[in-house]
Design a protein around this motif. Structure first.
Motif, short mmCIF file in Angstrom:
data_model
loop_
_atom_site.label_atom_id
_atom_site.label_comp_id
_atom_site.label_asym_id
_atom_site.label_seq_id
_atom_site.Cartn_x
_atom_site.Cartn_y
_atom_site.Cartn_z
N PRO A 41 25.97 14.44 2.74
CA PRO A 41 24.68 14.88 3.30
C PRO A 41 24.81 15.50 4.68
CG PRO A 41 24.86 12.49 3.31
CD PRO A 41 25.99 12.99 2.48
N GLU A 42 25.88 15.16 5.40
CA GLU A 42 26.06 15.73 6.73
C GLU A 42 26.35 17.23 6.69
OE1 GLU A 42 30.09 14.90 5.14
OE2 GLU A 42 28.18 13.82 5.13
N ARG A 43 26.73 17.75 5.54
CA ARG A 43 27.02 19.18 5.39
C ARG A 43 25.77 20.00 5.08
NH1 ARG A 43 32.30 18.90 1.37
NH2 ARG A 43 33.60 17.51 2.65
N VAL A 44 24.66 19.34 4.82
CA VAL A 44 23.45 20.02 4.34
C VAL A 44 22.44 20.17 5.47
CG1 VAL A 44 21.63 20.05 2.60
CG2 VAL A 44 23.83 18.95 2.08
N ARG A 45 22.15 21.41 5.84
CA ARG A 45 21.07 21.68 6.80
C ARG A 45 19.77 21.79 6.01
NH1 ARG A 45 22.72 26.68 10.48
NH2 ARG A 45 20.85 25.99 11.60
N ARG A 46 18.68 21.21 6.55
CA ARG A 46 17.44 21.10 5.79
C ARG A 46 16.25 21.64 6.60
NH1 ARG A 46 18.13 15.30 2.67
NH2 ARG A 46 20.39 15.17 2.83
N TRP A 47 15.37 22.35 5.89
CA TRP A 47 14.09 22.78 6.43
C TRP A 47 13.00 22.32 5.47
CZ3 TRP A 47 18.55 25.40 6.96
CH2 TRP A 47 18.84 25.99 8.19
N ALA A 48 11.85 21.94 5.99
CA ALA A 48 10.78 21.44 5.13
C ALA A 48 9.45 22.06 5.55
CB ALA A 48 10.69 19.92 5.22
N SER A 49 8.65 22.40 4.54
CA SER A 49 7.25 22.77 4.74
C SER A 49 6.42 21.70 4.05
CB SER A 49 6.98 24.15 4.15
OG SER A 49 7.23 24.16 2.75
N GLU A 50 5.13 21.91 3.96
CA GLU A 50 4.27 20.88 3.37
C GLU A 50 4.62 20.63 1.90
OE1 GLU A 50 -0.47 19.72 2.89
OE2 GLU A 50 0.12 21.64 3.76
N HIS A 51 4.97 21.69 1.17
CA HIS A 51 5.20 21.55 -0.27
C HIS A 51 6.54 22.11 -0.73
CE1 HIS A 51 0.74 21.92 0.28
NE2 HIS A 51 0.78 20.79 -0.42
N GLY A 52 7.46 22.31 0.19
CA GLY A 52 8.73 22.92 -0.21
C GLY A 52 9.85 22.58 0.75
N PHE A 53 11.01 23.14 0.46
CA PHE A 53 12.17 22.88 1.31
C PHE A 53 13.17 24.02 1.17
CE2 PHE A 53 13.14 20.99 -2.83
CZ PHE A 53 14.42 21.47 -3.09
N ALA A 54 14.04 24.12 2.15
CA ALA A 54 15.20 25.01 2.11
C ALA A 54 16.42 24.21 2.52
CB ALA A 54 15.01 26.20 3.04
N LEU A 55 17.54 24.47 1.87
CA LEU A 55 18.80 23.81 2.16
C LEU A 55 19.85 24.87 2.42
CD1 LEU A 55 18.82 21.30 -0.87
CD2 LEU A 55 17.86 20.90 1.42
N LEU A 56 20.74 24.60 3.36
CA LEU A 56 21.83 25.52 3.65
C LEU A 56 23.13 24.71 3.68
CD1 LEU A 56 22.43 28.48 4.26
CD2 LEU A 56 22.24 27.94 6.70
N ILE A 57 24.04 25.06 2.77
CA ILE A 57 25.36 24.42 2.69
C ILE A 57 26.39 25.52 2.89
CG2 ILE A 57 26.92 23.03 1.29
CD1 ILE A 57 24.44 22.14 -0.32
N GLY A 58 27.04 25.52 4.03
CA GLY A 58 27.91 26.64 4.36
C GLY A 58 27.06 27.89 4.50
N ASP A 59 27.33 28.88 3.66
CA ASP A 59 26.52 30.11 3.70
C ASP A 59 25.62 30.23 2.47
OD1 ASP A 59 28.29 30.71 1.67
OD2 ASP A 59 28.89 32.66 2.46
N VAL A 64 13.04 26.10 -2.45
CA VAL A 64 12.18 25.70 -3.57
C VAL A 64 10.80 25.35 -3.01
CG1 VAL A 64 11.88 24.17 -5.55
CG2 VAL A 64 14.19 24.70 -4.73
N VAL A 65 9.76 25.84 -3.67
CA VAL A 65 8.38 25.49 -3.36
C VAL A 65 7.76 24.87 -4.60
CG1 VAL A 65 6.10 26.37 -2.70
CG2 VAL A 65 8.16 27.30 -1.62
N HIS A 66 7.00 23.80 -4.42
CA HIS A 66 6.34 23.14 -5.55
C HIS A 66 5.46 24.15 -6.29
CE1 HIS A 66 3.88 20.34 -7.84
NE2 HIS A 66 4.71 19.37 -7.48
N PRO A 67 5.48 24.15 -7.62
CA PRO A 67 4.70 25.12 -8.39
C PRO A 67 3.21 25.15 -8.03
CG PRO A 67 6.18 23.94 -9.83
CD PRO A 67 6.27 23.27 -8.50
N ASP A 68 2.65 24.01 -7.65
CA ASP A 68 1.22 23.96 -7.32
C ASP A 68 0.89 24.62 -6.00
OD1 ASP A 68 0.88 22.56 -9.66
OD2 ASP A 68 0.77 20.59 -8.69
N ALA A 69 1.91 24.96 -5.20
CA ALA A 69 1.67 25.51 -3.87
C ALA A 69 2.26 26.91 -3.70
CB ALA A 69 2.23 24.58 -2.81
#
Length: 278
Positions: A41-59, A64-69
């Motif tokens: 998990p230490e290799r994974v950079r994370r961003w979050a919004s109210e209904h979604g997220f972004a992950l960055l592993i290396g490059d 992903v955004v929840h289908p309802d949003a």
């Protein structure tokens, strides 16, 4: 829109990813991403919004955004947040060639650079009989095969950015997954020498996968690729699989021809697309 860095838990990622898979028919996170989340998990950079997220592993980016949003700008805001912190080129997969992903990529300057096909065959299509090449025995994996398996894998996938990097630690992580069955990892042996392998995978009792087929380049020309592929297909079908899938580069014409000859077909919607930025 408020975008937070580093504050989304893996359980929340699992819930949003499951909802996206149910809506889209394709899992939005690949195996390498899940392995990193669980084991590194230490290799994974994370961003979050109210209904979604972004992950960055290396490059490599996953968003992903929840289908309802969807269609509210949340994906664009997440991507803007990632690009603002990017220090070099990025790649991102669209699993299933989703039109919204294509539009988002185009608006942010990502180029379409790679296509990975999913090919499928029903078990109702008869399989050719299995014939082992002369001097070769095919058997299930044993723990003492690990070092040779890693060596053959590295040689077979020297130009492959993901698979070729597997070492013994990564092999052990994959084997720790719930689906792993040593009987489904078939190796071709010439005496004590490992020449190639076919790693099969079961997603469910009725769905199997040609996970990895690797042949030592020094053993090419002996018919091992077809023989190992068939051995794995027989193993999956004999175990009750009704459908078998595999992944292949769209421009790998020889592999596509082999798999087509074994009854695999590709539908245009069954395409994963890599985009590149920077």
């Amino acid at each position: 829109m408020d975008i937070q860095t580093g504050d989304i838990e893996t359980g929340d990622i699992e819930q949003i990813a499951a909802a996206a898979e149910a809506a889209d028919g394709a899992a939005p996170l690949d195996e390498a991403t899940w392995l990193a989340l669980r084991h590194h998990p230490e290799r994974v950079r994370r961003w979050a919004s109210e209904h979604g997220f972004a992950l960055l592993i290396g490059d490599e980016l996953t968003l992903v955004v929840h289908p309802d949003a969807r269609a509210r700008g949340e994906g664009a805001s997440l991507l803007d947040g990632v690009l603002a912190k990017a220090s070099g080129p990025l790649s991102a997969w669209s699993h299933g060639d989703h039109p919204a992903a294509a539009a988002l990529a185009k608006r942010h300057g990502f180029d379409r650079v790679r296509e990975l096909w999913v090919m499928r065959r029903p078990s109702s299509v008869p399989l050719p009989p299995l014939r082992e090449p002369e001097g070769v025995a095919v058997r299930g994996y044993r723990p003492e095969d690990a070092e040779e398996l890693v060596r053959v894998n590295a040689a077979a996938f020297a130009s492959h950015p993901e698979q070729g990097a597997m070492d013994e630690a990564n092999l052990a992580e994959r084997m720790a997954e719930p689906w792993f069955d040593p009987a489904g990892l078939l190796v071709a042996m010439d005496g004590e020498q490992l020449l190639g392998f076919h790693w099969t995978k079961r997603h469910s009792p009725e769905l199997g996968e040609v996970y990895v087929v690797g042949i030592d380049p020094a053993a090419q020309g002996r018919g091992l690729g077809k023989a190992l592929t068939l051995a794995g297909l027989h193993h999956l079908v004999d175990g009750g699989a009704r459908e078998i899938l595999l992944y292949v580069e769209s421009d790998n014409a020889p592999a596509v021809a082999v798999y087509s000859g074994l009854g695999f077909e590709h539908a245009s919607a069954d395409t994963h697309v890599m985009y590149r930025w920077g």
